[in-house]
Structures are given as structure tokens and as C-alpha cells.
Design a protein around this motif. Structure first.
Motif, PDB file in Angstrom:
ATOM      1  N   ASN A 271       0.848  -1.193   0.000  1.00  0.00           N
ATOM      2  CA  ASN A 271       0.000   0.000   0.000  1.00  0.00           C
ATOM      3  C   ASN A 271       0.880   1.238   0.000  1.00  0.00           C
ATOM      4  N   PRO A 272       1.266   1.741  -1.190  1.00  0.00           N
ATOM      5  CA  PRO A 272       2.191   2.882  -1.285  1.00  0.00           C
ATOM      6  C   PRO A 272       1.633   4.137  -0.613  1.00  0.00           C
ATOM      7  N   PRO A 273       2.484   5.150  -0.434  1.00  0.00           N
ATOM      8  CA  PRO A 273       2.068   6.385   0.236  1.00  0.00           C
ATOM      9  C   PRO A 273       0.906   7.112  -0.437  1.00  0.00           C
ATOM     10  N   ASN A 274       0.782   7.009  -1.748  1.00  0.00           N
ATOM     11  CA  ASN A 274      -0.417   7.533  -2.423  1.00  0.00           C
ATOM     12  C   ASN A 274      -0.660   6.728  -3.693  1.00  0.00           C
ATOM     13  N   ASN A 275      -1.676   7.126  -4.451  1.00  0.00           N
ATOM     14  CA  ASN A 275      -2.093   6.310  -5.602  1.00  0.00           C
ATOM     15  C   ASN A 275      -1.531   6.780  -6.933  1.00  0.00           C
ATOM     16  N   TRP A 276      -0.495   7.628  -6.919  1.00  0.00           N
ATOM     17  CA  TRP A 276      -0.018   8.209  -8.170  1.00  0.00           C
ATOM     18  C   TRP A 276       0.477   7.157  -9.160  1.00  0.00           C
ATOM     19  N   SER A 277       0.201   7.439 -10.417  1.00  0.00           N
ATOM     20  CA  SER A 277       0.714   6.604 -11.508  1.00  0.00           C
ATOM     21  C   SER A 277       2.058   7.138 -11.980  1.00  0.00           C
ATOM     22  N   SER A 278       2.955   6.223 -12.324  1.00  0.00           N
ATOM     23  CA  SER A 278       4.172   6.617 -13.033  1.00  0.00           C
ATOM     24  C   SER A 278       3.817   6.967 -14.469  1.00  0.00           C
ATOM     25  N   ILE A 279       4.515   7.915 -15.039  1.00  0.00           N
ATOM     26  CA  ILE A 279       4.313   8.279 -16.441  1.00  0.00           C
ATOM     27  C   ILE A 279       4.672   7.115 -17.354  1.00  0.00           C
ATOM     28  N   PHE A 280       5.534   6.217 -16.852  1.00  0.00           N
ATOM     29  CA  PHE A 280       5.924   5.035 -17.621  1.00  0.00           C
ATOM     30  C   PHE A 280       5.119   3.794 -17.218  1.00  0.00           C
ATOM     31  N   SER A 281       3.901   3.989 -16.686  1.00  0.00           N
ATOM     32  CA  SER A 281       2.978   2.919 -16.290  1.00  0.00           C
ATOM     33  C   SER A 281       3.299   2.383 -14.894  1.00  0.00           C
ATOM     34  N   GLY A 282       2.269   1.852 -14.262  1.00  0.00           N
ATOM     35  CA  GLY A 282       2.421   1.301 -12.914  1.00  0.00           C
ATOM     36  C   GLY A 282       2.428   2.383 -11.844  1.00  0.00           C
ATOM     37  N   SER A 283       2.725   1.957 -10.605  1.00  0.00           N
ATOM     38  CA  SER A 283       2.769   2.892  -9.489  1.00  0.00           C
ATOM     39  C   SER A 283       3.994   3.794  -9.572  1.00  0.00           C
ATOM     40  N   ALA A 284       3.859   5.017  -9.063  1.00  0.00           N
ATOM     41  CA  ALA A 284       4.994   5.954  -9.005  1.00  0.00           C
ATOM     42  C   ALA A 284       5.835   5.732  -7.751  1.00  0.00           C
ATOM     43  N   TRP A 285       5.542   4.686  -6.996  1.00  0.00           N
ATOM     44  CA  TRP A 285       6.283   4.391  -5.757  1.00  0.00           C
ATOM     45  C   TRP A 285       6.905   3.011  -5.834  1.00  0.00           C
ATOM     46  N   GLU A 286       8.099   2.894  -5.306  1.00  0.00           N
ATOM     47  CA  GLU A 286       8.802   1.603  -5.262  1.00  0.00           C
ATOM     48  C   GLU A 286       9.235   1.326  -3.829  1.00  0.00           C
ATOM     49  N   LYS A 287       8.904   0.134  -3.357  1.00  0.00           N
ATOM     50  CA  LYS A 287       9.298  -0.271  -1.997  1.00  0.00           C
ATOM     51  C   LYS A 287      10.772  -0.659  -2.006  1.00  0.00           C
ATOM     52  N   ASP A 288      11.534  -0.078  -1.084  1.00  0.00           N
ATOM     53  CA  ASP A 288      12.949  -0.404  -0.951  1.00  0.00           C
ATOM     54  C   ASP A 288      13.143  -1.168   0.351  1.00  0.00           C
TER      55      ASP A 288
END
Length: 560
Positions: A135-152
Motif C-alpha cells: 500500500n504505497p504512500p499515495n495512488n499516483w501513476s508513473s508516467i511510464f505505467s504502474g505505481s509511481a512508488w517503489e518499496k525499498d
């Protein structure tokens, strides 16, 4: 005030990977560019804008930078770059670099350190947030598809990446980060470069609350753009950049600014504000797309295009400055897009050139545009290299969309249309090796060698347009008036100064069109032909017969 040099300049964009390969490894390089400087000089441009040449793992073809102060090995060495600056300067050409400071590569030392620990001194160089499992910090989309957040997993935190997950966004709120970027800019400016094209520069200020975005129909993620495009501190950051760096050099600055309105552009480009000289607007390039994504192909509405360009011409006249472009490394080939790349390829390419270059602003020519290079249709998705295209294909196939339907979108809008190698000769001429991406098969009849030998070619139309830009004050300072705005096929406008007026007539269709002379201010046959793509305009009495994809410019002395 002394007129800035860039107001009469024309910029030629080089995509180094695809321009000219001197080493034979299939990848364009700096020595390849040097070997073609005479060609660029012959065209007549004043500036070469280089897409990124910095050290990069190449996840997004160089827009993921690993080291801002090193040259990508595939392209050559720092000595090669210094030679390029020197040899270009000898030909009266400035070199402009791409400034990519919204994000870096995840292999950049800053990010390697930032992700190593929450206590790292580089932690705040990037945008980190906590989030729940899956559950990422928000629901933003990456411009290159998928979520704009990555879990590290190292710190069990999420980082923001508006583009590829290998392109983490920088945190411009952090002052030490800004100082590092300013030092990087000075490093290159002190080598003698002529300015910067600033990649998605209006993305650098994010709303610190990072609110969820609206989820549009058929989209899996939210649209975060209202919270990172033209963000709350963007003008503060650009003015600081100008004060600390740019004001100390006589250079050109153009900001790539998706989502910027004319009102935004007036602020960004008004010299009083000390931000940038001009911006790249995207509005006219989105008119053949649906409302939510570029892959939703729509036919061009010429009336909408005319009204859009009219809006920009009026908004920035005597306020700021326009940049003028049809093509770049992110856009498909214009002759395949707004022209006819088959029967009327040459004449429609010339028409598009004349239509754009008669406007007020600084024109940008993308490599191969002056040859009328076209889009390409590769047989299989495996032949494509662009990360945006590949991610989109995978996502749409997972949704069950047919291969044929997706490929039709790629053929029309894919970025690799602009990235096939420059066509130097009938057998290619780009490399002695295997090119990193296939050449367009039509190089046998569309190439620089043939164009240079034919004085009626598209190349020489561009050469003449560049000469006119330097010599004709009306192009730099004249007013703009759109004529017959609602005509579905003809784009006709007037440029006017105290001494003269020019009437520009262009036909965006494959059909003959009738134009009443009175409607465009042509009331006699005393007009001087400035440039045309047919031998002579066909004016019969009160009617001009405008042939398929015809373009011409008639000049009249005021009051005569």
C-alpha cells in the motif's frame, strides 16, 4: 535593450545514440557528431542541443543519470566532448546540453547512499515516505505505467519515481541538493556550453502533502500531476537557479514543461522574472490524443491546432518568448503525423516546415526532420527499445487488448519513431556495425546524400527558412494574426511589422482548396514570393487555388 542572440537562432536537436557512429559499435557517439558538423553547418543552424551524454546505465536512454560530471563511455570521453565544443564554436555553433534534474539513476552515488540508511546524510536528496505493505504512500501513476512508488527493502520505505523505478525523483526541498545541482551546471557552463534544455523542469516542486490523484476511467492509478506540475515552489527554485548560476553566463535556457498553460508560460519566460528564456509547451502535441493518454489516437483537428498556436503566439508576444517545434526525441515524425508520408511526403514536409518557421519564436529542428524522415513499423515488439513503449505494451496485453490494436498505437505515437538511426546514405551510413535499433527500411530513398544532391529537396527548404530567420526582422518581432480560423484544411496567417506584412498560406490536406484573396488580405498580385513548396502560387483573379499540401509566403509593403 540589446536583442538576445537566441531570438534569431535556430536549434538542431541531436539524439547522440542515433545520429552517427564513428566507432562501429552500432551506437552513435561524440566523434560521430564531430564528423557531421560540416553537414549541420551547411544547414545553417546556430545551436546544437544534445540529448543526454552523461554516464548512465541507460534504462531510459540516458535520461537516468549516474554521474552528472562524466561522459557515457559508449559516447566517448570528456576530451571528445571538449573537441566537439571547440569544433562547433569554430563553425559559429553553440552546444546546449540536457539538464535532467527532476530525477537521477538509482545507480547515482547520491541514491546508493540515500537508500543505505534512514540516517544517511543523502537521505533527504530523494523523496522517501513510509507506507503499509502493498500500500504505497499515495495512488499516483508513473508516467511510464504502474505505481509511481517503489518499496525499498533496505529501509522498508517507499521512494517516488514519476518515471522508471530506476529514476528516483530528487527532493528539491533539500537545500544541499540544490547546491550540488548548481555546481554541476557551473561545471558544464565553464567548459563553454551555450545553455541548457531542462528536462521536465516544472516537475521539480511537489506538493509536500502528496495527496491522492483522481483515477480516470480505465486507469489503475491516480493522476498526481496537479500536485507535481507547476508545483508550489517552482518559481522560487528557477529564480534561485538563475541568480546562482544562469545570470552569470550568456546562454539559452528552454524548460520542458508539460502541462504549462500560456498564463504559466508568461511567468516563466518574462525576462523580468529571471527564470527561463522559453518553454516547450505540449498542448499542440496532444491534440491528436484522447483525454487520458497519448496512445488513444485521434485524427488531427486543424481548427484546434490553429487556435492553440494562435493562443500561444498572442500570449507571449512582447511578454516572453515561444519555442517552436513539431519533432523531438519523444515525438513521432511530423510528416507521418500531420502530413502525408507517402504520395505527398516531400511537399507536405516542406509545408509543415514553412508553417512552423514563419511563427514568432525559436525554431527547433530534430535530426532527420530536414530530410523528411518518417515513422517506422517494426514487425514485432521485440524490435522496440523504448521503455515507455515496452511498459505500455505489457500493461495493455495484461488487460487483454489485442496485439494488433496496441501496435497501431505504437506505429503512430511510439518514441522509437524518432530514434531510428539518422539516414545518411542509401545503405544507411550510420554505422559499420549492427545498429542498436534497426534503421527505417526507407533509407534507400530518404537520406542525406540524396537530399544534398537535390537542390529542390526538403533540406534546402529548411536551409532557406533558417536564413530567413536570421535576416527578416518581421519573423522576430512582427505581430501574428490568424486568418480564416474555422477553415478545416487551410492554415492561413499574417505576420506584420511597421514596414511590411507577410501572408502565410498552408494546406494540411491532400485536396485542392479554394481561397478567396480578400479573406487573406491578398488584394493584388504585387506580393513578393518569399518561399514556396510549389513553383508559383496559383492566383486566378480573386481566387487562390491551393494545391495539396501547398505552402507559400507572400510579402507586401505596408500601404501599397
Amino acid at each position: 535593450m540589446v536583442e538576445p542572440w537566441w531570438k534569431r537562432s535556430v536549434v538542431y536537436q541531436v539524439y547522440p545514440r542515433s545520429f552517427m557512429d564513428a566507432s562501429g559499435d552500432g551506437i552513435g557517439d561524440l566523434q560521430g557528431i564531430i564528423s557531421k558538423l560540416d553537414y549541420i553547418e551547411k544547414l545553417g543552424v546556430d545551436v546544437i542541443w544534445l540529448s543526454p551524454i552523461y554516464d548512465s546505465p541507460n534504462d531510459d536512454n540516458g535520461y537516468d543519470i549516474r554521474n552528472y560530471m562524466a561522459i557515457m563511455k559508449e559516447f566517448g570521453t570528456m576530451e571528445d566532448f571538449e573537441q566537439l565544443i571547440d569544433e562547433a564554436k569554430q563553425r559559429g555553433i553553440r552546444i546546449v546540453m540536457d539538464l535532467v534534474v527532476n530525477h537521477t539513476s538509482d545507480e547515482h552515488t547520491w541514491f546508493v547512499e540515500s537508500r543505505s540508511s534512514k540516517d544517511s546524510t543523502y537521505r533527504d536528496y530523494y523523496i522517501w515516505r513510509e507506507g503499509e505493505e502493498e500500500n504505497p504512500p499515495n495512488n499516483w501513476s508513473s508516467i511510464f505505467s504502474g505505481s509511481a512508488w517503489e518499496k525499498d527493502n533496505t529501509t522498508n520505505s517507499y521512494y517516488l519515481h514519476l518515471f522508471s523505478k530506476k529514476q528516483p525523483d530528487l527532493n528539491w526541498e533539500h537545500e544541499p541538493l540544490r547546491h550540488e545541482i548548481f555546481d554541476t551546471m557551473k561545471f558544464w557552463l565553464d567548459k563553454g556550453i551555450g545553455g541548457f534544455r531542462m528536462d521536465v523542469i516544472n516537475f521539480i516542486s511537489k506538493n509536500e502533502q502528496l495527496p491522492d490523484g483522481m483515477i480516470h476511467p480505465e486507469q489503475m492509478f491516480g493522476d498526481g500531476s496537479p500536485y507535481f506540475i507547476n508545483g508550489p515552489k517552482i518559481h522560487t527554485y528557477l529564480r534561485e537557479m538563475n541568480e546562482k548560476v544562469l545570470s552569470k553566463y550568456d546562454v539559452i535556457t528552454v524548460g520542458e514543461m508539460p502541462g504549462a498553460s500560456t498564463e504559466d508560460a508568461q511567468i516563466y519566460t518574462d525576462p523580468i522574472n529571471q527564470e527561463v528564456n522559453m518553454i516547450f509547451t505540449f498542448e499542440h502535441m496532444n491534440l491528436d490524443s484522447g483525454p487520458y493518454e497519448k496512445w488513444d489516437i485521434q485524427p488531427l483537428n486543424l481548427v484546434a491546432l490553429k487556435r492553440n498556436l494562435e493562443k500561444w503566439q498572442h500570449a507571449l508576444h512582447q511578454v516572453g518568448w515561444n519555442s517552436l517545434y513539431w519533432n523531438n526525441h519523444d515525438q513521432p515524425r511530423i510528416v507521418s503525423r500531420f502530413g502525408d508520408d507517402d504520395k505527398y511526403r516531400e511537399v507536405s514536409a516542406k509545408m509543415l516546415a514553412i508553417c512552423l518557421h514563419m511563427l514568432q519564436g525559436t525554431p527547433y529542428i530534430y535530426q532527420g526532420e530536414e530530410l523528411g524522415m518518417t515513422n517506422v513499423k517494426f514487425d514485432t515488439i521485440d524490435d522496440y527499445r523504448d521503455i515507455e513503449t515496452l511498459n505500455m505494451y505489457k500493461e495493455k496485453r495484461q488487460k487483454g487488448i489485442a496485439h494488433v490494436e496496441i501496435m497501431a498505437s505504437i506505429y503512430a505515437k511510439g518514441r522509437d519513431n524518432a530514434r531510428t538511426p539518422m539516414q545518411w546514405s542509401s545503405d544507411g551510413g550510420f554505422t559499420a556495425g549492427t545498429p542498436w535499433i534497426q534503421m527505417n527500411p526507407n533509407t534507400s530513398n530518404i537520406n542525406a546524400e540524396q537530399a544534398l544532391a537535390d537542390h529542390s529537396s526538403i533540406f534546402y527548404t529548411y536551409q532557406k527558412l533558417i536564413h530567413l530567420r536570421k535576416e527578416s526582422d518581421i519573423l522576430t518581432n512582427g505581430s501574428f494574426q490568424l486568418l480564416i480560423p474555422d477553415h478545416p484544411h487551410l492554415f492561413v496567417y499574417k505576420r506584420q511589422s511597421e514596414e511590411e506584412e507577410w501572408i502565410i498560406v498552408t494546406n494540411f490536406s491532400a485536396h485542392k482548396e479554394q481561397l478567396e484573396c480578400e479573406l487573406c488580405g491578398v488584394q493584388n498580385s504585387n506580393g513578393k514570393i518569399i518561399i514556396a513548396n510549389y513553383e508559383t502560387p496559383n492566383i486566378n483573379g480573386d481566387i487562390i487555388e491551393v494545391r495539396p499540401y501547398e505552402a507559400f509566403v507572400l510579402a507586401f509593403e505596408r500601404g501599397k
